[in-house]
Design an enzyme around this catalytic site. Structure first.
Site, mmCIF file in Angstrom:
data_model
loop_
_atom_site.group_PDB
_atom_site.id
_atom_site.type_symbol
_atom_site.label_atom_id
_atom_site.label_comp_id
_atom_site.label_asym_id
_atom_site.label_seq_id
_atom_site.Cartn_x
_atom_site.Cartn_y
_atom_site.Cartn_z
ATOM 1 N N SER A 43 0.890 -1.026 0.020
ATOM 2 C CA SER A 43 0.134 -0.245 -0.035
ATOM 3 C C SER A 43 0.921 1.119 0.067
ATOM 4 O O SER A 43 2.065 1.291 0.707
ATOM 5 C CB SER A 43 -0.932 0.105 1.212
ATOM 6 O OG SER A 43 -1.437 0.992 1.368
ATOM 7 N N SER A 44 0.388 2.273 -0.704
ATOM 8 C CA SER A 44 1.118 3.627 -0.595
ATOM 9 C C SER A 44 1.361 4.043 0.742
ATOM 10 O O SER A 44 2.325 5.157 1.033
ATOM 11 C CB SER A 44 0.257 4.665 -1.502
ATOM 12 O OG SER A 44 -0.979 4.887 -0.832
ATOM 13 N N CYS A 45 0.510 3.638 1.888
ATOM 14 C CA CYS A 45 0.950 4.070 2.975
ATOM 15 C C CYS A 45 2.436 3.976 3.758
ATOM 16 O O CYS A 45 2.653 4.029 4.920
ATOM 17 C CB CYS A 45 -0.018 3.705 4.175
ATOM 18 S SG CYS A 45 -0.222 2.183 4.562
ATOM 19 N N TYR B 105 0.031 -1.065 10.323
ATOM 20 C CA TYR B 105 -0.097 -1.650 9.121
ATOM 21 C C TYR B 105 1.006 -1.423 7.730
ATOM 22 O O TYR B 105 1.789 -2.354 7.395
ATOM 23 C CB TYR B 105 -1.331 -1.185 8.294
ATOM 24 C CG TYR B 105 -1.430 -1.630 7.008
ATOM 25 C CD1 TYR B 105 -2.260 -2.987 6.747
ATOM 26 C CD2 TYR B 105 -1.146 -0.967 5.690
ATOM 27 C CE1 TYR B 105 -2.431 -3.455 5.429
ATOM 28 C CE2 TYR B 105 -1.394 -1.500 4.634
ATOM 29 C CZ TYR B 105 -2.099 -2.633 4.156
ATOM 30 O OH TYR B 105 -2.356 -3.074 3.058
#
Length: 339
Positions: free
Chosen positions: A108-110, A137
């Protein structure tokens, strides 16, 4: 990938996994290996290894994960870090032990720092502090990327990690407590519209939609069907090109996004228009905004010859129509049912 290659899609009932299965079947891949969580618990190492040893897949799409928005990450941080670390660790390790040719790990881009330069390049990984609202996460996903790199370096594996931007589409999570912003807004505006239709003659019946934050943060959104097209495209790259991406000296990382972003306020107005809600929208500025902006640099992916095809407006409309057709929000008034 050959049409008869053994292909394991981990997490095949989720947003990405279900889209992968649909797309692979449409493209004629005949040997898909699928197991539900009830059939196979990937947080248990012995189960994961025994399964891959028995099935001997040639290719693995690792889409199994615990996902959610700001609220879910805040309430269940231990679940997010534990489940994601154990799932990806067990599958990646078992894939090496059983000789999987290529593995595609979905992140994910996070994973990128909160105060990242925009647009975000792959080399910005681990260059600053993470956004606190989804740190557990993100830490787990970063560990997965570095694990792929380590196995490529030590064992010569062909493991790659793709970092998609915010996703949406059929089979998304529309639970208001655990969903991301786009599906949550679709549900909020739909339920507000139904409430308004329930008693239109009552002057006091004026439903409104409340949204967390200021509405100023900007986000990039990609339809899940575009993402899975990109994933299959990567898995089918010629070996020389594929190996150039997984250079063991750097993270085998590639961004997948739309290339444009939109503010949460603009997104809310777009969804409001598509759903047909005519009431008021209120932004609760006492609630957190999250990261101010997250726009991916997708030049590496476009340089390989791939671009997304589904516009945000068309994608949201298709997703809302799917929700109505599948009765995701329960039965709807007759005028909302898609024939």
């Amino acid at each position: 990938m050959e049409k008869t290659s053994g292909i394991y899609v981990a997490g095949h009932t989720g947003l990405v996994g279900s889209a992968l299965v649909r797309k692979l079947k449409n493209k004629g891949y005949l040997n898909l290996i699928l197991r539900s969580h009830a059939e196979l618990n990937l947080t248990r190492q012995s189960e994961a290894e025994a399964f891959l040893q028995a099935e001997q897949p040639e290719y693995v799409f690792l889409a199994a994960a615990r996902v959610g928005g700001i609220l879910a990450n805040s309430v269940y941080p231990a679940d997010f870090v534990y489940d994601n670390l154990t799932i990806q660790t067990n599958v990646i390790h078992a894939a090496w032990k059983t000789g999987v040719k290529r593995l595609l790990f979905l992140g994910s881009s996070c994973i990128y720092p909160r105060a990242c330069p925009q647009p975000i390049k792959e080399e910005h990984l681990l260059t600053g502090p993470l956004e606190t609202t989804n740190e557990p996460y993100a830490v787990a996903k970063i560990a997965g990327i570095k694990m792929c790199q380590a196995y490529n370096r030590q064992h010569g594996t062909g493991f790659i990690a793709v970092m998609p931007t915010n996703l949406y589409g059929p089979n998304d999570n529309f639970d208001l407590e655990t969903s991301h912003v786009l599906p949550a807004l679709i549900r909020k505006y739909h339920e507000a519209k139904i409430a308004a239709l329930s008693n239109p003659s009552d002057p006091d019946n004026k439903p409104l939609v409340e949204i967390w934050g200021t509405g100023r943060p900007r986000r990039e959104f990609l339809h899940v069907d575009d993402l899975v097209e990109a994933c299959i495209f990567i898995m089918n790259l010629k070996d020389k090109v594929y190996r150039s991406i997984i250079n063991p000296q750097s993270p085998p990382l590639i961004n997948i996004g739309f290339g444009k972003d939109i503010s949460i306020q603009e997104l809310s107005l777009l969804i409001k228009e598509i759903v047909g809600f005519e009431g008021e929208t209120v932004f609760d500025t006492t609630r957190p905004d999250g990261t101010p902006r997250k726009l991916l640099d997708v030049s590496k992916m476009t340089g390989l010859g791939w671009k997304p095809k589904i516009s945000l407006k068309d994608g949201i409309r298709q997703t809302y129509q799917w929700c109505l057709k599948e009765s995701i929000f329960g039965s709807s008034p007759k005028e909302l049912v898609i024939l």
